[in-house]
Design a protein around this motif. Structure first.
Motif, PDB file in Angstrom:
ATOM      1  N   PHE A 150      35.106  34.565  35.872  1.00  0.00           N
ATOM      2  CA  PHE A 150      35.989  34.112  36.937  1.00  0.00           C
ATOM      3  C   PHE A 150      36.068  35.195  37.995  1.00  0.00           C
ATOM      4  N   ALA A 151      36.732  34.893  39.086  1.00  0.00           N
ATOM      5  CA  ALA A 151      36.953  35.862  40.164  1.00  0.00           C
ATOM      6  C   ALA A 151      38.430  35.871  40.511  1.00  0.00           C
ATOM      7  N   LEU A 152      38.861  36.962  41.109  1.00  0.00           N
ATOM      8  CA  LEU A 152      40.240  37.114  41.562  1.00  0.00           C
ATOM      9  C   LEU A 152      40.225  37.346  43.062  1.00  0.00           C
ATOM     10  N   ARG A 153      40.885  36.478  43.792  1.00  0.00           N
ATOM     11  CA  ARG A 153      40.935  36.624  45.252  1.00  0.00           C
ATOM     12  C   ARG A 153      42.382  36.672  45.722  1.00  0.00           C
ATOM     13  N   THR A 154      42.560  37.290  46.875  1.00  0.00           N
ATOM     14  CA  THR A 154      43.881  37.326  47.482  1.00  0.00           C
ATOM     15  C   THR A 154      44.218  35.957  48.070  1.00  0.00           C
ATOM     16  N   THR A 155      45.470  35.758  48.415  1.00  0.00           N
ATOM     17  CA  THR A 155      45.894  34.470  48.934  1.00  0.00           C
ATOM     18  C   THR A 155      45.369  34.249  50.352  1.00  0.00           C
ATOM     19  N   ALA A 156      45.440  33.004  50.802  1.00  0.00           N
ATOM     20  CA  ALA A 156      45.014  32.663  52.155  1.00  0.00           C
ATOM     21  C   ALA A 156      46.047  33.154  53.155  1.00  0.00           C
ATOM     22  N   LEU A 164      38.357  40.655  44.432  1.00  0.00           N
ATOM     23  CA  LEU A 164      38.372  41.918  43.698  1.00  0.00           C
ATOM     24  C   LEU A 164      36.973  42.201  43.168  1.00  0.00           C
ATOM     25  N   ALA A 165      36.414  43.357  43.506  1.00  0.00           N
ATOM     26  CA  ALA A 165      35.023  43.661  43.195  1.00  0.00           C
ATOM     27  C   ALA A 165      34.881  45.089  42.691  1.00  0.00           C
ATOM     28  N   VAL A 183      37.104  50.234  42.460  1.00  0.00           N
ATOM     29  CA  VAL A 183      37.532  48.837  42.546  1.00  0.00           C
ATOM     30  C   VAL A 183      38.076  48.610  43.952  1.00  0.00           C
ATOM     31  N   SER A 184      37.620  47.556  44.615  1.00  0.00           N
ATOM     32  CA  SER A 184      38.030  47.291  45.987  1.00  0.00           C
ATOM     33  C   SER A 184      38.084  45.788  46.223  1.00  0.00           C
ATOM     34  N   LEU A 185      38.423  45.412  47.433  1.00  0.00           N
ATOM     35  CA  LEU A 185      38.476  44.016  47.851  1.00  0.00           C
ATOM     36  C   LEU A 185      37.424  43.785  48.925  1.00  0.00           C
TER      37      LEU A 185
END
Length: 294
Positions: A150-156, A164-165, A183-185
């Motif tokens: 899965f992936a984790l993303r910030t909200t719109a 998150l990468a 770890v960064s975005l």
């Protein structure tokens, strides 16, 4: 003593007309920038107002995590032997990270890459809210299972939908303080944005593979490409615009029994069903304040 000015600006000697005009132009420019909200102190204030805006987390009716849920990633803290306060993965942004959409009336948003840190504030806001995102075509609403990618993303909205990468550390790219895996975005969803949930107890890890993941349950978050676990390092402090925060890296820390330490333990925290909340996922933040580029 030759360069010492012997007269005040009221004494009209030398280039007094030029000095007076320059002072008037400086004042006009200041008032013009103030009216447009372009002063640095104004932009810093509106940045904090946008990024600290409250967000409604997802209410889990069955207690399990689902794709599309908005949650916080909380490290529960350390033990007496290794004291560490609880922290949540949060965005670290400054004015250089803010851009505006010309097609959307110049509404501000964050542009990657951005840093992340372990903030002590556990109140859900734009900084620390993440959406569980599918990378294998699983539809929203399906349960997230152990060992599933899965992936984790910030909200719109203002958060910019960043992912998150992490990637293998190099001499040019690594964590600032610990020099471990960074770890960064980032803006693009690629393989180095893939993560998987691992059961925290190594002796029962195989038995839980494929089972649904419960909210507020201690788990490991492992990076698919490097096989390193997300970690909050209390020994390495970052000074951010929001205060002192723990450094967040992708590094597996093991004890003498070869089990992952508390630094690698995380909780997916949804909303409490007993609390009054708004929409299930409040990604579009209402009435964002304008932030203009420097």
């Amino acid at each position: 003593m030759a360069n010492v000015r012997k007269y005040s600006p009221n004494v009209r000697v030398g280039n007094w007309r030029e000095d007076e005009a320059l002072g008037q132009d400086t004042l006009k420019d200041f008032l013009h920038r103030k009216d447009k909200g372009e002063l640095t102190i104004q932009k810093t204030g509106t940045l904090r107002q946008n990024i600290l805006k409250p967000v409604s987390l997802t209410v889990s009716q069955d207690g399990f995590l689902h794709f599309g849920d908005t949650v916080m990633l909380v490290n529960p803290g350390g033990t007496k032997a290794d004291p560490r306060n609880p922290c949540t993965v949060s965005i670290i942004a400054d004015l250089s990270s803010v851009r505006s959409h010309p097609q959307a009336n110049f509404e501000p948003y964050l542009q990657g890459p951005c840093q992340v840190g372990g903030a002590s504030s556990l109140k859900p806001c734009v900084r620390n809210a993440f959406v569980i995102t599918s990378v294998d075509g699983t539809p929203n609403g399906d349960m997230l299972r152990y060992e599933q990618n899965f992936a984790l993303r910030t909200t719109a909205g203002f958060a910019g939908e960043l992912f998150l990468a992490s990637d293998h550390r190099t001499l040019e790219k690594c964590a600032k303080r610990s020099r471990l895996q960074e770890v960064s975005l980032v803006e693009q969803l690629e393989f180095f944005c893939w993560w998987r949930v691992v059961y925290f107890d190594p002796q029962e890890r195989l038995e839980y593979e494929g089972y649904p993941v419960q909210g507020n349950t201690k788990v490991l978050i492992s990076h698919c490409k490097t096989n390193q676990c997300l970690a909050a390092l209390a020994n390495y402090i970052l000074w951010t615009p929001f205060g002192k925060e723990y450094e967040i890296t992708a590094h597996t820390l093991r004890d003498s029994h070869k089990a992952e330490r508390d630094s690698n333990h995380w909780l997916f925290v949804p909303a409490d069903p007993g609390e009054h909340v708004g929409p299930i996922t409040q990604e579009n933040q209402p009435d964002p304040q304008p932030v203009t580029d420097t």
